[in-house]
Motif scaffolding. Structure first.
Motif, mmCIF file in Angstrom:
data_model
loop_
_atom_site.group_PDB
_atom_site.id
_atom_site.type_symbol
_atom_site.label_atom_id
_atom_site.label_comp_id
_atom_site.label_asym_id
_atom_site.label_seq_id
_atom_site.Cartn_x
_atom_site.Cartn_y
_atom_site.Cartn_z
ATOM 1 N N THR A 463 0.851 -1.187 0.000
ATOM 2 C CA THR A 463 0.000 0.000 0.000
ATOM 3 C C THR A 463 0.886 1.236 0.000
ATOM 4 O O THR A 463 2.050 1.193 0.406
ATOM 5 C CB THR A 463 -0.921 0.035 1.227
ATOM 6 O OG1 THR A 463 -0.113 -0.021 2.421
ATOM 7 C CG2 THR A 463 -1.876 -1.148 1.214
ATOM 8 N N GLY A 464 0.329 2.333 -0.469
ATOM 9 C CA GLY A 464 1.105 3.558 -0.489
ATOM 10 C C GLY A 464 0.263 4.763 -0.794
ATOM 11 O O GLY A 464 -0.965 4.677 -0.957
ATOM 12 N N THR A 465 0.923 5.883 -0.891
ATOM 13 C CA THR A 465 0.265 7.147 -1.194
ATOM 14 C C THR A 465 1.228 8.006 -2.008
ATOM 15 O O THR A 465 2.278 7.534 -2.427
ATOM 16 C CB THR A 465 -0.166 7.857 0.108
ATOM 17 O OG1 THR A 465 -0.936 9.015 -0.223
ATOM 18 C CG2 THR A 465 1.034 8.249 0.950
ATOM 19 N N GLN A 466 0.842 9.245 -2.278
ATOM 20 C CA GLN A 466 1.727 10.125 -3.028
ATOM 21 C C GLN A 466 2.970 10.435 -2.204
ATOM 22 O O GLN A 466 3.000 10.234 -0.985
ATOM 23 C CB GLN A 466 1.010 11.412 -3.387
ATOM 24 C CG GLN A 466 0.631 12.266 -2.185
ATOM 25 C CD GLN A 466 -0.261 13.421 -2.581
ATOM 26 O OE1 GLN A 466 -1.107 13.320 -3.454
ATOM 27 N NE2 GLN A 466 -0.062 14.557 -1.922
ATOM 28 N N GLY A 467 4.017 10.912 -2.865
ATOM 29 C CA GLY A 467 5.267 11.194 -2.176
ATOM 30 C C GLY A 467 5.190 12.430 -1.311
ATOM 31 O O GLY A 467 4.160 13.121 -1.236
ATOM 32 N N ASP A 468 6.292 12.721 -0.662
ATOM 33 C CA ASP A 468 6.392 13.911 0.176
ATOM 34 C C ASP A 468 6.818 15.110 -0.673
ATOM 35 O O ASP A 468 7.639 14.982 -1.589
ATOM 36 C CB ASP A 468 7.421 13.696 1.292
ATOM 37 C CG ASP A 468 6.995 12.606 2.260
ATOM 38 O OD1 ASP A 468 5.784 12.499 2.529
ATOM 39 O OD2 ASP A 468 7.875 11.858 2.735
ATOM 40 N N ASP A 469 6.263 16.254 -0.363
ATOM 41 C CA ASP A 469 6.668 17.475 -1.046
ATOM 42 C C ASP A 469 8.159 17.737 -0.822
ATOM 43 O O ASP A 469 8.713 17.414 0.234
ATOM 44 C CB ASP A 469 5.866 18.673 -0.529
ATOM 45 C CG ASP A 469 4.388 18.578 -0.869
ATOM 46 O OD1 ASP A 469 4.026 17.756 -1.726
ATOM 47 O OD2 ASP A 469 3.593 19.321 -0.256
ATOM 48 N N SER A 512 -6.728 10.933 -4.455
ATOM 49 C CA SER A 512 -5.931 11.443 -3.335
ATOM 50 C C SER A 512 -4.492 10.953 -3.370
ATOM 51 O O SER A 512 -3.707 11.269 -2.475
ATOM 52 C CB SER A 512 -6.580 11.029 -2.006
ATOM 53 O OG SER A 512 -7.887 11.565 -1.898
ATOM 54 N N GLY A 513 -4.156 10.168 -4.376
ATOM 55 C CA GLY A 513 -2.802 9.644 -4.483
ATOM 56 C C GLY A 513 -2.576 8.333 -3.777
ATOM 57 O O GLY A 513 -1.460 7.817 -3.767
ATOM 58 N N ASN A 514 -3.627 7.763 -3.169
ATOM 59 C CA ASN A 514 -3.485 6.491 -2.457
ATOM 60 C C ASN A 514 -3.590 5.329 -3.440
ATOM 61 O O ASN A 514 -4.338 5.384 -4.421
ATOM 62 C CB ASN A 514 -4.559 6.361 -1.380
ATOM 63 C CG ASN A 514 -4.480 7.479 -0.361
ATOM 64 O OD1 ASN A 514 -3.407 7.813 0.128
ATOM 65 N ND2 ASN A 514 -5.624 8.077 -0.046
ATOM 66 N N TRP A 515 -2.888 4.241 -3.149
ATOM 67 C CA TRP A 515 -2.862 3.112 -4.069
ATOM 68 C C TRP A 515 -2.504 1.829 -3.327
ATOM 69 O O TRP A 515 -1.989 1.860 -2.202
ATOM 70 C CB TRP A 515 -1.839 3.357 -5.185
ATOM 71 C CG TRP A 515 -0.470 3.711 -4.671
ATOM 72 C CD1 TRP A 515 -0.001 4.952 -4.365
ATOM 73 C CD2 TRP A 515 0.590 2.792 -4.366
ATOM 74 N NE1 TRP A 515 1.287 4.888 -3.906
ATOM 75 C CE2 TRP A 515 1.685 3.573 -3.900
ATOM 76 C CE3 TRP A 515 0.737 1.421 -4.456
ATOM 77 C CZ2 TRP A 515 2.893 3.002 -3.508
ATOM 78 C CZ3 TRP A 515 1.943 0.844 -4.077
ATOM 79 C CH2 TRP A 515 3.000 1.623 -3.607
ATOM 80 N N SER A 516 -2.783 0.712 -3.951
ATOM 81 C CA SER A 516 -2.399 -0.600 -3.417
ATOM 82 C C SER A 516 -2.243 -1.556 -4.586
ATOM 83 O O SER A 516 -2.836 -1.370 -5.652
ATOM 84 C CB SER A 516 -3.445 -1.128 -2.433
ATOM 85 O OG SER A 516 -4.682 -1.341 -3.084
ATOM 86 N N THR A 517 -1.447 -2.592 -4.387
ATOM 87 C CA THR A 517 -1.234 -3.578 -5.443
ATOM 88 C C THR A 517 -0.670 -4.848 -4.844
ATOM 89 O O THR A 517 -0.300 -4.901 -3.662
ATOM 90 C CB THR A 517 -0.282 -3.027 -6.525
ATOM 91 O OG1 THR A 517 -0.311 -3.894 -7.660
ATOM 92 C CG2 THR A 517 1.145 -2.916 -6.016
ATOM 93 N N THR A 518 -0.580 -5.877 -5.671
ATOM 94 C CA THR A 518 0.025 -7.149 -5.294
ATOM 95 C C THR A 518 1.274 -7.365 -6.135
ATOM 96 O O THR A 518 1.216 -7.311 -7.365
ATOM 97 C CB THR A 518 -0.956 -8.310 -5.511
ATOM 98 O OG1 THR A 518 -2.122 -8.088 -4.709
ATOM 99 C CG2 THR A 518 -0.322 -9.645 -5.117
#
Length: 752
Positions: A463-469, A512-518
């Motif tokens: 799981t993850g989200t967008q990076g940091d500014d 919102s930049g959130n994501w998940s994958t396998t």
């Protein structure tokens, strides 16, 4: 007039699909049997200053073109004739029929060395500017006999071994085929026009294919030119050509070069910098020596230079390049493997730095230098590139395996660099980054844009989200917002180098930049993840268009250390349930086989009467993340109230224990207390009854029931105890368990 870039792209994709049968605009006549055949029967050149551009094999046209009295057909004469014949004689095939007694036949290797006098131009051209021309096929495999392991016809373009090296074959017509020839002596093939097919030729290789054949040995300076050679597309009419399956080594110039706007060309399946078999021989097969050498050194491997592409909608695919290295002046840097500029060019499925035997050779220079826009660079393999001769040369932007040096401005512009595997070969130096952008050629908003970050790794689930500014001095903030972006995940080891050793997955973020994958596989204990983001709409990454990709993340995201934990610390189960299920989870990495022991432990609930004891070892196979235990619960029909026991994990192997590692399992009783049994009397120590339970009781102690008369006698009932100093007395217990004929044993230190 040129077609539009969009038209070129459509043609290129169609011809890639049709492969050899589609020659990017070849006429149908070219694919038919030729009406005119010219047969080369002499390996000599025989040119003079008066006849080199007029002598033919058989064709006569007044005083303009004529055969020589010697009756011989040389390759030069055949090419002059092919250019001189009218369009009605086309297509034309130049074949070979050299004899075994030819003075330039090599009986050991079974090939013929055809001589070209480097003093005279060597051109395939139109007779008149109004001619269509072209449609000429030169095929070395038409020679009868000879070897099958290499070109039967090796063309020496520097017959006299001059220090200025050989003369090039200049092709000034279109729709020609040049195949199955070897070129030595430093000459090149130059395609001034389009729709030509150049395939399966050797350039700059020794006749046995083992390595570099020097263009000239006449002087030290001449030897520094190495084998030269190469295939050049020099102007804006050099369109729609196919350069395929050629073996090119040691070109002091680029092995393949498209300059001045050649469009819609296909460069496919060529070996560059390797021997004819696609290898770098020992002792260089463990890695190319990138030491600076101002002159040719026979002990080193010289793989020359790579591929340069300008123009639009060119495709570079399935090529293999390794060992690139040329002699350098003190101010030079090693040769760049691929230089890609222009609009709409595609670079895919190429292998840089690894030979066909899967040896990681590396290259003595940068992997790719990108300029322009609408470039697609994907699914390439790059092994150990660098930007200098010494370890100290690393550490700059130019040390990246792939560098975008300039980026055409505009909201519709993009460069896509994704899914490339970049591996260091284990040498002392390394690329500082897989992909990055040069300053000031690329705006800071793209240079400093941070890709997506990983927030959790559990086995193959990520799981993850967008990076940091990015916060720059000023302060200036470079936003890392990336709504609906595509995220790519690459495995990298833990050696501190920024690499992309394996593409493991991709995902699409939400608004919102959130994501998940396998992931396609679990990470090993020596791996982490790096990320890369690609905009799916214009204006997401700075003002650039959809398809713009970021650098790879500087951060390496690793999985939490593997632990085994119980899914919960407390379980409640009804006495009538028959069993209770307890789950053990493996958190963090799920790689490898691990194990843990388990056992039940009595408390107020007793094994045998309240539950069935259980003990053993749980084994988690590679990738397994959880195991479940089932413990049998007994329904005994007695009024006991709630009781509990424990399940305890112990002796982990290949893993550590997390928390909780033990659980309390409470059994809820389904019976009530018997009526009228709130008082019990101690009756002595000699008789017993079996299993009577009371929720509460008062115990009457008579003087005769106490063993001895001293102070400190103890009455212990089901884990609770009272000290009795004298009798008779009455004692209240909140819960009583009477065992063995109902007799309560009383005495010093006695427990039931």
């Amino acid at each position: 007039m040129k077609t539009t870039p969009t038209t070129h792209a459509r043609i290129s994709r169609a011809c890639l699909a049709l492969a050899a049968s589609c020659a990017l605009g070849f006429t149908s006549a070219q694919l038919q049997a030729a009406p005119t055949t010219i047969v080369v029967n002499s390996s000599a050149d025989l040119a003079t200053s008066s006849n080199f551009s007029r002598s033919t094999c058989t064709y006569v046209d007044g005083a303009l073109f004529f055969p020589e009295p010697d009756g011989k057909c040389t390759l030069r004469r055949a090419i002059v004739e092919a250019g001189a014949r009218p369009d009605s004689d086309r297509p034309i095939t130049i074949e070979f029929n050299l004899q075994l007694n030819d003075p330039n036949y090599d009986a050991a290797l079974q090939y013929w060395e055809v001589q070209i006098d480097e003093s005279y131009a060597w051109e395939l051209k139109r007779r008149f500017i109004t001619d269509v021309g072209g449609q000429v096929t030169i095929d070395g495999n038409t020679q009868p006999g000879g070897r099958a392991a290499g070109p039967k016809i090796m063309i020496n373009t520097n017959r006299d071994n001059l220090a200025t090296f050989g003369v090039s074959l200049e092709v000034r017509t279109s729709n020609n085929v040049i195949r199955n020839l070897g070129f030595i002596g430093g000459g090149q093939i130059i395609l001034y026009e389009g729709s030509n097919l150049v395939e399966n030729n050797w350039m700059g290789l020794k006749a046995n294919g083992s390595g570099l054949s020097l263009a000239s040995t006449a002087s030290t300076q001449a030897m520094r030119s190495l084998a030269r050679g190469g295939i050049i597309l020099p102007n804006e009419d050099s369109d729609d050509n196919i350069i395929r399956g050629n073996r090119i080594i040691g070109a002091v110039e680029r092995a393949i070069r498209i300059t001045s706007g050649g469009d819609n060309n296909l460069i496919e399946a060529n070996y560059i910098g390797l021997d004819a078999q696609g290898h770098v021989p020992a002792p260089h097969d463990s890695g190319v020596n990138c030491a600076r050498e101002l002159d040719y050194n026979a002990s080193l491997w010289y793989g020359g230079r790579g591929i340069q592409v300008t123009g639009d909608n060119n495709t570079v695919t399935n090529n293999r390049l390794a060992g690139l290295h040329v002699p350098q002046s003190t101010n030079d840097t090693p040769p760049i493997t691929m230089e890609i500029a222009g609009v709409g060019n595609t670079v895919t499925l190429n292998a840089i730095g690894r030979d066909l035997a899967n040896n990681d050779i590396g290259v003595c220079g940068q992997g790719m230098l990108l300029q322009g826009t609408e470039l697609l660079v994907e699914n390439n393999l790059i092994v150990h590139t660098r930007n200098g001769f010494n370890p100290g040369d690393d550490g700059t932007d130019l040390g990246s395996a792939i560098l975008t040096q300039s980026f055409a401005p505009g909201s519709g512009k993009w460069i896509t660099v994704r899914k490339n595997v970049v591996i260091d070969a284990g040498a002392a130096t390394h690329p500082d980054h897989v992909y990055r952008f040069a300053s000031p050629g690329v705006p800071v908003e793209l240079r400093k844009f941070n890709p997506a970050k990983v927030t959790g790794i559990n086995g193959t689930s990520v799981t993850g989200t967008q990076g940091d500014d990015a916060i720059l001095p000023g302060p200036t903030t470079i936003s890392a917002a990336c709504p609906n972006c595509r995220v790519y995940l690459y495995a990298d080891d833990l050696d501190g180098r920024i690499e992309a050793q394996d593409l493991l997955g991709e995902a699409t973020a939400d608004a919102s930049g959130n994501w998940s994958t396998t992931l396609s596989r679990a990470l090993t204990a020596n791996e982490g993840l790096r990320t890369q983001s690609m905009a799916m709409a214009s204006g997401v990454i700075h003002f650039y268009g959809a398809g713009t990709t970021s650098k790879l993340s500087d951060d390496l995201y690793t999985e939490s250390p593997a632990e085994l934990v119980l899914s919960q610390a407390n379980y409640d189960v009804d006495e009538t349930a028959g069993s209770v299920s307890v789950t053990v989870n493996r958190t963090g990495s799920s790689a490898g086989q691990v194990s843990v022991g388990y056992a039940t432990v009595n408390n107020t609930a007793m094994s045998g009467s309240d539950y069935v004891s259980s003990a053993g070892t749980l084994v988690f196979q590679n990738g397994e993340a959880s195991k479940t235990l089932n413990i049998t619960i007994n329904d005994d029909g007695l009024a006991e109230g709630s009781e509990y026991f424990a399940l305890v994990l112990s002796n982990p192997v290949g893993v550590t224990l997390g928390s909780p590692s033990q659980a309390q399992i409470t059994i809820a009783d389904d019976e009530s207390c018997p009526p009228g049994t709130t008082d019990l009397e101690v009756q002595g120590t000699g008789s017993y009854v079996n299993e009577e339970y009371y929720c509460a009781a008062t115990i009457s102690i008579k003087a005769g029931d106490i063993d001895g008369t001293g102070a400190g006698n103890e009455l212990s009932i089901d884990g609770s105890s009272k000290v009795i100093y004298s009798a008779p007395t009455v004692i209240f217990f909140p819960r009583v368990r009477v065992m063995d004929h109902g007799v309560l044993r009383v005495g010093n230190g006695i427990s039931p």
